[in-house]
Enzyme design. Structure first.
Site, PDB file in Angstrom:
ATOM      1  N   CYS A   1       0.848  -1.195   0.000  1.00 54.26           N
ATOM      2  CA  CYS A   1       0.000   0.000   0.000  1.00 54.26           C
ATOM      3  C   CYS A   1       0.882   1.243   0.000  1.00 54.26           C
ATOM      4  CB  CYS A   1      -0.906   0.030   1.234  1.00 54.26           C
ATOM      5  SG  CYS A   1      -2.329  -1.045   1.107  1.00 54.26           S
ATOM      6  N   GLN A   2       0.420   2.253  -0.696  1.00 53.19           N
ATOM      7  CA  GLN A   2       1.122   3.527  -0.745  1.00 53.19           C
ATOM      8  C   GLN A   2       1.104   4.171   0.643  1.00 53.19           C
ATOM      9  OE1 GLN A   2      -0.350   5.982  -3.920  1.00 53.19           O
ATOM     10  NE2 GLN A   2       0.332   7.851  -2.956  1.00 53.19           N
TER      11      GLN A   2
END
Length: 140
Positions: free
Chosen positions: A51-52
């Site tokens: 995930c960013q």
């Protein structure tokens, strides 16, 4: 409610909005209702990989149903995980494993996310299903 009923409800809610700016605002609002993870569970073991943003998910079993809590350091991501938690929490592990997530496409979410956020979404779903697999072995 079944997972399918919840997904249909979410599809209906998103269809009430005319544009994606309104839908993003709705996701942000959903993020504010997220059952928050206890700070003790905000560990590296509970971070969704890929995930960013940072997204933590924790699960436990209650009456043969998986109960999820989560949090994120980004408001949009918090809204995304809130949608997933609403869909899959308080469900039997088998139901989680058998459920599809095509409602994400039906609300148009994936196509309105950056590639890294879309990748994070896929990883969130995978992690929720991994918890369901772990708890499924306890139920059987």
């Amino acid at each position: 409610m079944t997972i399918q009923e919840i997904q249909n409800e979410i599809i209906e809610e998103f269809s009430m909005f005319d544009d994606w700016e309104e839908r993003y605002q709705y996701m942000i609002d959903l993020g504010k209702t997220l059952p928050l993870i206890d700070d003790a569970h905000k560990t590296n073991d509970n971070i969704i990989k890929g995930c960013q943003s940072k997204v933590w998910v924790h699960a436990n079993m209650n009456d043969n149903k998986v109960v999820f809590t989560a949090d994120s350091d980004a408001i949009i991501t918090k809204g995304i995980i809130a949608i997933l938690i609403r869909t899959f929490s308080n469900q039997h592990p088998t139901a989680i494993l058998e459920a599809n997530s095509d409602f994400i496409d039906k609300i148009g979410l994936k196509e309105h996310l950056s590639p890294t956020r879309a990748n994070g979404l896929v990883n969130m779903i995978k992690q929720l299903k991994m918890y369901a697999i772990a708890y499924q072995t306890q139920v059987n």
